[in-house]
Design a protein around this motif. Structure first.
Motif, mmCIF file in Angstrom:
data_model
loop_
_atom_site.group_PDB
_atom_site.id
_atom_site.type_symbol
_atom_site.label_atom_id
_atom_site.label_comp_id
_atom_site.label_asym_id
_atom_site.label_seq_id
_atom_site.Cartn_x
_atom_site.Cartn_y
_atom_site.Cartn_z
ATOM 1 N N ARG A 15 -6.589 -10.382 -9.267
ATOM 2 C CA ARG A 15 -6.997 -8.980 -9.406
ATOM 3 C C ARG A 15 -5.819 -8.163 -9.923
ATOM 4 N N LEU A 16 -6.087 -7.258 -10.866
ATOM 5 C CA LEU A 16 -5.079 -6.320 -11.345
ATOM 6 C C LEU A 16 -5.444 -4.929 -10.851
ATOM 7 N N ALA A 17 -4.480 -4.239 -10.258
ATOM 8 C CA ALA A 17 -4.704 -2.897 -9.724
ATOM 9 C C ALA A 17 -3.510 -2.021 -10.064
ATOM 10 N N ALA A 18 -3.749 -0.726 -10.139
ATOM 11 C CA ALA A 18 -2.676 0.216 -10.446
ATOM 12 C C ALA A 18 -2.970 1.556 -9.797
ATOM 13 N N ALA A 19 -1.911 2.305 -9.560
ATOM 14 C CA ALA A 19 -2.048 3.642 -8.979
ATOM 15 C C ALA A 19 -0.930 4.532 -9.496
ATOM 16 N N TRP A 20 -1.246 5.805 -9.671
ATOM 17 C CA TRP A 20 -0.208 6.781 -9.921
ATOM 18 C C TRP A 20 0.441 7.151 -8.596
ATOM 19 N N LEU A 21 1.712 7.487 -8.653
ATOM 20 C CA LEU A 21 2.467 7.832 -7.448
ATOM 21 C C LEU A 21 2.799 9.316 -7.440
ATOM 22 N N ALA A 22 2.951 9.852 -6.234
ATOM 23 C CA ALA A 22 3.230 11.276 -6.093
ATOM 24 C C ALA A 22 4.586 11.669 -6.674
ATOM 25 N N ASP A 23 5.486 10.694 -6.864
ATOM 26 C CA ASP A 23 6.797 11.014 -7.431
ATOM 27 C C ASP A 23 6.764 11.086 -8.959
ATOM 28 N N GLY A 83 5.628 8.615 -10.952
ATOM 29 C CA GLY A 83 5.614 7.281 -11.534
ATOM 30 C C GLY A 83 4.298 6.565 -11.300
ATOM 31 N N SER A 84 4.332 5.253 -11.500
ATOM 32 C CA SER A 84 3.151 4.410 -11.307
ATOM 33 C C SER A 84 3.561 3.110 -10.628
ATOM 34 N N VAL A 85 2.583 2.443 -10.035
ATOM 35 C CA VAL A 85 2.772 1.089 -9.535
ATOM 36 C C VAL A 85 1.620 0.241 -10.056
ATOM 37 N N VAL A 86 1.946 -0.937 -10.542
ATOM 38 C CA VAL A 86 0.957 -1.901 -11.031
ATOM 39 C C VAL A 86 1.107 -3.161 -10.205
ATOM 40 N N VAL A 87 -0.021 -3.692 -9.712
ATOM 41 C CA VAL A 87 0.013 -4.839 -8.792
ATOM 42 C C VAL A 87 -0.924 -5.931 -9.296
ATOM 43 N N LEU A 88 -0.390 -7.115 -9.493
ATOM 44 C CA LEU A 88 -1.182 -8.297 -9.832
ATOM 45 C C LEU A 88 -1.192 -9.211 -8.617
ATOM 46 N N THR A 89 -2.389 -9.471 -8.083
ATOM 47 C CA THR A 89 -2.549 -10.314 -6.902
ATOM 48 C C THR A 89 -3.295 -11.577 -7.300
ATOM 49 N N CYS A 90 -2.820 -12.718 -6.845
ATOM 50 C CA CYS A 90 -3.345 -14.004 -7.328
ATOM 51 C C CYS A 90 -3.408 -14.999 -6.177
ATOM 52 N N SER A 91 -4.515 -15.702 -6.053
ATOM 53 C CA SER A 91 -4.604 -16.777 -5.067
ATOM 54 C C SER A 91 -3.514 -17.811 -5.323
ATOM 55 N N HIS A 92 -2.855 -18.266 -4.265
ATOM 56 C CA HIS A 92 -1.784 -19.257 -4.424
ATOM 57 C C HIS A 92 -2.325 -20.575 -4.960
#
Length: 462
Positions: free
Chosen positions: A108-116, A118-127
């Motif tokens: 799954r790929l997810a992202a969010a804007w941050l209050a500072d 900036g942004s954070v992008v997260v890639l989560t993957c089954s091991h």
């Protein structure tokens, strides 16, 4: 057909509830807010890349499970309402749900804007799909593809402008990858899953290869078992996981701390160690700082065994014992010796045995394998391609593991896991705490910063 290795299948069993569930995560932080269109490009590139696969069962007993292409994916998750920075890791901790490497998308790929700002992008993957280095490879491939596509789009735009200025007509090129796959499907925007075709439509050669693979597996298992039995009947394996005291609420806490690479390397050298032995020393000190009472700590150390870039779980495990008198210098010696030996298969039997017997038997034989009091996974230096997302430079790139759906019944022996990677001029330390004495992610972060400071390291928390 590509086949699963022994370690792949161990992680597949954990996904099914036979062991501690594990998912890998890559996290990128940027100075500014990343646009959703770029995130969708990255998502499409990942879908058509090495992570675009799933597990299929063999037709013949004893044959290994195989990999099939799978362009299905969870939709991109994008939060426009900015997250407060302290909410970043708790939000990322919850992104491991509904990953299925066998019957559905395993990442799954997810992202969010941050209050500072900036942004954070997260890639989560089954091991089961990949190990840490494999995930790095998959992202490297995807980001390079996005870069090539952007360059091609710029070139086409320039050519189109020139053509229009001269009154010439232009042809629309079709981009490679997922766009081409969607263009060939019956419904626009719906990707075709080659693995979803009925078994009768699959090539006969694939079924024949199951027979060949089964023959090879059984030959290895039978000959290896005979050799092992010449040494006597193996002892029944005993899990390395101790019984945890009851009455504690199951809590998993996370921390990410960033260090200057030059300072980290200088401190390691001053202590007679390496960047890796300093890492092991710091994680062990953290566990004692949390309140671990034993005078020694068992540390499991993953070893990358691949000879070329690929996404498979291509790793082995080794271990060292850390005592309170150890320094980065002594741990350097211990780790160097440990890397020359690997944890062996159960009872000296061939490891392929775990792939030809029923899953529950295999789980019993391998239960607790590789688990010690701490895990120290040094992922190494990340490719330069991972330091930017499109035109957005990253302030930090972290890699770690999370445990979606963890229950008290599958609580591992491991109380604290550390993951270290280098990105540009920084080392990023990610921590996952399973010890009940850890009160919160904030407490774990503060302890990590304080413990590092005593070694002469100035860390900045995420």
């Amino acid at each position: 057909m590509d086949r699963l290795g022994v370690v792949d299948e161990i992680f597949l069993r954990t996904h099914r509830g036979l062991g501690t569930p594990i998912a890998l995560q890559g996290l990128w932080r940027t100075f500014d807010r990343i646009e959703p269109a770029l995130l969708q490009q990255i998502h499409d590139a990942l879908r058509s890349g090495p992570l675009g696969r799933r597990v299929v069962r063999p037709h013949v007993p004893g044959a290994r499970r195989g990999w099939r292409m799978n362009t299905r994916a969870h939709p991109l998750v994008f939060l426009e309402d900015p997250l407060q920075v302290p909410e970043l890791l708790p939000w990322a901790d919850g992104l491991g749900a509904e990953l299925d490497p066998e019957f559905g998308p395993g990442w799954r790929l997810a992202a969010a804007w941050l209050a500072d700002g900036g942004s954070v992008v997260v890639l989560t993957c089954s091991h089961a799909l990949a190990d840490a280095r494999g995930l790095v490879h998959a992202v490297d491939v995807a980001l390079r593809e996005v870069g090539v596509a952007e360059a091609a789009a710029d070139t086409r735009a320039g050519s189109a402008g020139a053509g229009q200025a001269s009154g010439a007509s232009t042809n629309t090129d079709r981009l490679p990858g997922p766009a081409a796959a969607e263009a060939g499907s019956q419904q626009p925007g719906v990707a075709v899953d080659p693995a979803a075709e009925p078994s009768s439509a699959r090539p006969t050669a694939a079924r024949e290869s199951d027979w060949a693979d089964a023959f090879r597996q059984w030959s290895i298992v039978v000959s290896g078992t005979i050799r092992a039995l010449r040494q006597g009947i193996p002892k029944r394996p005993v899990s390395s996981a101790p019984v945890r005291a009851g009455g504690h609420e199951l809590r998993v806490h996370s921390a990410v701390v960033q260090f200057g690479a030059a300072e980290w390397d200088r401190v390691a050298e001053e202590h007679g160690g390496t960047a890796n032995s300093l890492f092991i020393h710091l994680v062990a000190d953290l566990l004692w700082g949390i309140g671990f009472a034993d005078p020694t700590i068992g540390a499991s150390l993953p070893v990358d065994t691949r000879d070329e870039p690929r996404v498979d779980n291509d790793l082995a495990m080794t271990e060292i014992v850390v005592d309170r008198t150890d320094t980065p210098a002594t741990l350097r010696t211990k780790a160097r010796a440990a890397y020359e030996r690997r944890m062996s298969s159960p009872g000296g039997m061939p490891e392929q045995l775990l792939q030809v017997i029923p899953d529950r038997w295999a789980y019993t034989l391998s239960k607790g394998a590789g688990e010690r009091d701490i895990l120290c996974s040094n992922i190494g230096t990340l490719p330069n391609s991972l330091r930017t997302l499109g035109t957005h430079p990253c302030t930090g790139v972290a890699a770690r593991a999370i445990h979606p759906g963890l229950t008290p019944a599958h609580l591992p022996r491991t109380r604290l896991s550390g993951y270290l990677c280098r990105s540009g001029e920084d080392y990023i330390l990610s921590l996952t705490g399973l010890d009940p004495a850890i009160e919160s992610g904030t407490a774990l972060t503060e302890l990590a910063v304080e413990t590092a400071a005593r070694l002469g390291l100035d860390g900045t928390s995420w």
